[in-house]
Scaffold this motif. Structure first.
Motif, PDB file in Angstrom:
ATOM      1  N   GLY A   1       0.799  -1.269  -0.020  1.00 45.49           N
ATOM      2  CA  GLY A   1       0.163   0.004  -0.165  1.00 45.49           C
ATOM      3  C   GLY A   1       0.801   1.260   0.139  1.00 45.49           C
ATOM      4  N   ASN A   2       0.309   2.375  -0.713  1.00 45.22           N
ATOM      5  CA  ASN A   2       1.053   3.660  -0.707  1.00 45.22           C
ATOM      6  C   ASN A   2       2.410   3.537  -1.392  1.00 45.22           C
ATOM      7  OD1 ASN A   2      -1.096   4.936   0.320  1.00 45.22           O
ATOM      8  ND2 ASN A   2      -0.417   4.587   2.537  1.00 45.22           N
ATOM      9  N   ASN A   3       2.454   2.702  -2.310  1.00 45.40           N
ATOM     10  CA  ASN A   3       3.761   2.528  -2.986  1.00 45.40           C
ATOM     11  C   ASN A   3       4.837   1.941  -2.062  1.00 45.40           C
ATOM     12  OD1 ASN A   3       5.397   2.644  -5.146  1.00 45.40           O
ATOM     13  ND2 ASN A   3       5.888   4.678  -5.004  1.00 45.40           N
ATOM     14  N   HIS A   4       4.644   1.221  -1.252  1.00 46.10           N
ATOM     15  CA  HIS A   4       5.617   0.338  -0.366  1.00 46.10           C
ATOM     16  C   HIS A   4       5.890   1.484   0.553  1.00 46.10           C
ATOM     17  CE1 HIS A   4       5.613  -2.336  -3.658  1.00 46.10           C
ATOM     18  NE2 HIS A   4       6.076  -3.228  -2.690  1.00 46.10           N
ATOM     19  N   ARG A   5       5.164   2.418   1.307  1.00 41.84           N
ATOM     20  CA  ARG A   5       5.458   3.444   1.999  1.00 41.84           C
ATOM     21  C   ARG A   5       6.362   3.243   3.269  1.00 41.84           C
ATOM     22  NH1 ARG A   5       3.134   6.494   6.337  1.00 41.84           N
ATOM     23  NH2 ARG A   5       3.699   8.744   6.263  1.00 41.84           N
ATOM     24  N   ASN A   6       5.757   1.845   3.961  1.00 42.11           N
ATOM     25  CA  ASN A   6       6.187   1.373   5.138  1.00 42.11           C
ATOM     26  C   ASN A   6       7.703   0.730   4.881  1.00 42.11           C
ATOM     27  OD1 ASN A   6       4.197   1.890   6.293  1.00 42.11           O
ATOM     28  ND2 ASN A   6       3.046  -0.185   6.424  1.00 42.11           N
ATOM     29  N   LEU A   7       8.040   0.150   3.816  1.00 42.63           N
ATOM     30  CA  LEU A   7       9.176  -0.047   3.485  1.00 42.63           C
ATOM     31  C   LEU A   7      10.283   0.999   3.248  1.00 42.63           C
ATOM     32  CD1 LEU A   7      11.322  -2.458   3.220  1.00 42.63           C
ATOM     33  CD2 LEU A   7      10.525  -2.937   0.934  1.00 42.63           C
ATOM     34  N   ARG A   8       9.907   1.758   2.385  1.00 44.91           N
ATOM     35  CA  ARG A   8      10.538   3.160   1.995  1.00 44.91           C
ATOM     36  C   ARG A   8      11.072   3.742   3.509  1.00 44.91           C
ATOM     37  NH1 ARG A   8      10.682   3.924  -3.474  1.00 44.91           N
ATOM     38  NH2 ARG A   8       8.814   2.827  -4.617  1.00 44.91           N
ATOM     39  N   MET A   9      10.098   3.949   4.088  1.00 44.21           N
ATOM     40  CA  MET A   9      10.372   4.696   5.480  1.00 44.21           C
ATOM     41  C   MET A   9      11.440   4.040   6.357  1.00 44.21           C
ATOM     42  SD  MET A   9       6.711   6.240   6.530  1.00 44.21           S
ATOM     43  CE  MET A   9       6.907   6.263   7.936  1.00 44.21           C
ATOM     44  N   ALA A  10      11.458   2.671   6.554  1.00 44.70           N
ATOM     45  CA  ALA A  10      12.161   1.886   7.181  1.00 44.70           C
ATOM     46  C   ALA A  10      13.475   1.948   6.556  1.00 44.70           C
ATOM     47  CB  ALA A  10      11.699   0.416   7.348  1.00 44.70           C
ATOM     48  N   LEU A  11      13.712   1.919   5.268  1.00 44.80           N
ATOM     49  CA  LEU A  11      15.098   2.000   4.518  1.00 44.80           C
ATOM     50  C   LEU A  11      15.737   3.059   4.614  1.00 44.80           C
ATOM     51  CD1 LEU A  11      14.535  -0.058   1.595  1.00 44.80           C
ATOM     52  CD2 LEU A  11      15.914  -0.739   3.214  1.00 44.80           C
ATOM     53  N   ALA A  12      14.781   4.233   4.807  1.00 40.24           N
ATOM     54  CA  ALA A  12      15.493   5.785   4.969  1.00 40.24           C
ATOM     55  C   ALA A  12      15.772   5.983   6.220  1.00 40.24           C
ATOM     56  CB  ALA A  12      14.384   6.729   4.647  1.00 40.24           C
ATOM     57  N   ALA A  13      15.076   5.317   7.229  1.00 44.67           N
ATOM     58  CA  ALA A  13      15.820   5.733   8.707  1.00 44.67           C
ATOM     59  C   ALA A  13      16.793   4.707   8.934  1.00 44.67           C
ATOM     60  CB  ALA A  13      14.366   5.247   9.628  1.00 44.67           C
ATOM     61  N   ARG A  14      16.962   3.700   8.283  1.00 47.47           N
ATOM     62  CA  ARG A  14      18.298   2.572   8.703  1.00 47.47           C
ATOM     63  C   ARG A  14      19.533   3.294   8.074  1.00 47.47           C
ATOM     64  NH1 ARG A  14      20.969  -0.923  10.858  1.00 47.47           N
ATOM     65  NH2 ARG A  14      21.565  -2.630  10.003  1.00 47.47           N
ATOM     66  N   PRO A  15      20.575   3.377   9.047  1.00 53.72           N
ATOM     67  CA  PRO A  15      21.805   3.987   8.665  1.00 53.72           C
ATOM     68  C   PRO A  15      22.443   3.064   7.623  1.00 53.72           C
ATOM     69  CG  PRO A  15      22.042   3.284  11.075  1.00 53.72           C
ATOM     70  CD  PRO A  15      20.423   3.193  10.434  1.00 53.72           C
ATOM     71  N   PRO A  16      23.051   3.399   6.592  1.00 56.65           N
ATOM     72  CA  PRO A  16      23.899   2.657   5.650  1.00 56.65           C
ATOM     73  C   PRO A  16      24.812   1.726   6.649  1.00 56.65           C
ATOM     74  CG  PRO A  16      23.971   4.936   4.895  1.00 56.65           C
ATOM     75  CD  PRO A  16      23.476   4.752   6.329  1.00 56.65           C
ATOM     76  N   PRO A  17      25.421   0.639   6.176  1.00 53.63           N
ATOM     77  CA  PRO A  17      24.879  -0.235   5.061  1.00 53.63           C
ATOM     78  C   PRO A  17      23.566  -0.907   5.313  1.00 53.63           C
ATOM     79  CG  PRO A  17      26.372  -1.439   5.912  1.00 53.63           C
ATOM     80  CD  PRO A  17      26.322  -0.396   6.728  1.00 53.63           C
ATOM     81  N   ALA A  18      22.653  -0.819   4.350  1.00 57.46           N
ATOM     82  CA  ALA A  18      21.351  -1.674   4.574  1.00 57.46           C
ATOM     83  C   ALA A  18      21.056  -2.521   3.140  1.00 57.46           C
ATOM     84  CB  ALA A  18      20.207  -0.530   4.980  1.00 57.46           C
ATOM     85  N   VAL A  19      20.833  -3.703   3.178  1.00 56.70           N
ATOM     86  CA  VAL A  19      20.403  -4.359   2.200  1.00 56.70           C
ATOM     87  C   VAL A  19      18.867  -4.181   1.775  1.00 56.70           C
ATOM     88  CG1 VAL A  19      20.305  -6.626   1.038  1.00 56.70           C
ATOM     89  CG2 VAL A  19      22.054  -6.028   2.858  1.00 56.70           C
ATOM     90  N   PRO A  20      18.496  -3.538   0.617  1.00 55.54           N
ATOM     91  CA  PRO A  20      17.299  -3.069   0.344  1.00 55.54           C
ATOM     92  C   PRO A  20      16.609  -4.249  -0.343  1.00 55.54           C
ATOM     93  CG  PRO A  20      18.686  -2.000  -1.246  1.00 55.54           C
ATOM     94  CD  PRO A  20      19.530  -2.838  -0.330  1.00 55.54           C
ATOM     95  N   TYR A  21      15.580  -4.230  -0.671  1.00 55.86           N
ATOM     96  CA  TYR A  21      14.451  -5.317  -1.216  1.00 55.86           C
ATOM     97  C   TYR A  21      14.717  -4.856  -2.632  1.00 55.86           C
ATOM     98  CZ  TYR A  21      10.366  -7.711  -2.958  1.00 55.86           C
ATOM     99  OH  TYR A  21       9.633  -8.189  -3.843  1.00 55.86           O
ATOM    100  N   LEU A  22      15.311  -5.664  -3.428  1.00 53.96           N
ATOM    101  CA  LEU A  22      15.401  -5.172  -4.729  1.00 53.96           C
ATOM    102  C   LEU A  22      14.199  -4.887  -5.607  1.00 53.96           C
ATOM    103  CD1 LEU A  22      17.981  -5.074  -6.824  1.00 53.96           C
ATOM    104  CD2 LEU A  22      17.754  -7.308  -7.494  1.00 53.96           C
ATOM    105  N   GLY A  23      13.412  -5.806  -5.408  1.00 52.76           N
ATOM    106  CA  GLY A  23      12.014  -5.847  -6.067  1.00 52.76           C
ATOM    107  C   GLY A  23      11.449  -4.349  -6.093  1.00 52.76           C
ATOM    108  N   LEU A  24      11.694  -3.659  -5.056  1.00 50.89           N
ATOM    109  CA  LEU A  24      11.273  -2.484  -4.783  1.00 50.89           C
ATOM    110  C   LEU A  24      11.698  -1.384  -5.912  1.00 50.89           C
ATOM    111  CD1 LEU A  24       9.635  -0.185  -2.979  1.00 50.89           C
ATOM    112  CD2 LEU A  24      11.484  -0.209  -1.736  1.00 50.89           C
ATOM    113  N   TYR A  25      13.029  -1.300  -6.351  1.00 48.18           N
ATOM    114  CA  TYR A  25      13.680  -0.594  -6.945  1.00 48.18           C
ATOM    115  C   TYR A  25      13.631  -1.006  -8.286  1.00 48.18           C
ATOM    116  CZ  TYR A  25      16.024   1.151  -2.859  1.00 48.18           C
ATOM    117  OH  TYR A  25      16.018   1.904  -1.777  1.00 48.18           O
ATOM    118  N   LEU A  26      13.383  -2.293  -8.712  1.00 50.92           N
ATOM    119  CA  LEU A  26      13.151  -2.870 -10.121  1.00 50.92           C
ATOM    120  C   LEU A  26      11.569  -2.349 -10.395  1.00 50.92           C
ATOM    121  CD1 LEU A  26      14.368  -6.420 -10.121  1.00 50.92           C
ATOM    122  CD2 LEU A  26      15.526  -4.361 -11.018  1.00 50.92           C
ATOM    123  N   THR A  27      10.636  -2.563  -9.529  1.00 47.56           N
ATOM    124  CA  THR A  27       9.230  -1.865  -9.822  1.00 47.56           C
ATOM    125  C   THR A  27       9.642  -0.381 -10.173  1.00 47.56           C
ATOM    126  OG1 THR A  27       8.354  -3.493  -8.284  1.00 47.56           O
ATOM    127  CG2 THR A  27       7.150  -1.582  -9.016  1.00 47.56           C
TER     128      THR A  27
END
Length: 80
Positions: A33-59
């Motif tokens: 929902g909301n263009n994966h809003r929860n996941l995007r917020m969690a990744l933005a709040a996480r200090p690097p390095p973080a392993v993102p969900y590749l499917g999100l960026y491919l989409t």
């Protein structure tokens, strides 16, 4: 199908409350929902390095590619 559903209910019933709670948290995080809003917020709040969900960026790349024009108009007079 009824037997499969029954086995699934038995399997869920065998899980402890901590595992069910963790599943609920992950389901909420990966909600589309909301263009994966929860996941995007969690990744933005996480200090690097973080392993993102590749499917999100491919989409995102598919939407950008499909929504963008394949040609570039260099002459302002040629625009409709």
């Amino acid at each position: 199908a009824d037997n499969s559903v029954f086995r699934l209910k038995v399997a869920w019933g065998a899980l402890d409350s901590e595992t069910r709670k963790r599943h609920e948290q992950l389901s909420e995080l990966l909600n589309t929902g909301n263009n994966h809003r929860n996941l995007r917020m969690a990744l933005a709040a996480r200090p690097p390095p973080a392993v993102p969900y590749l499917g999100l960026y491919l989409t995102d790349m598919v939407y950008i590619d499909e929504g963008s024009s394949d040609t570039i108009c260099l002459d302002d007079a040629a625009r409709p």
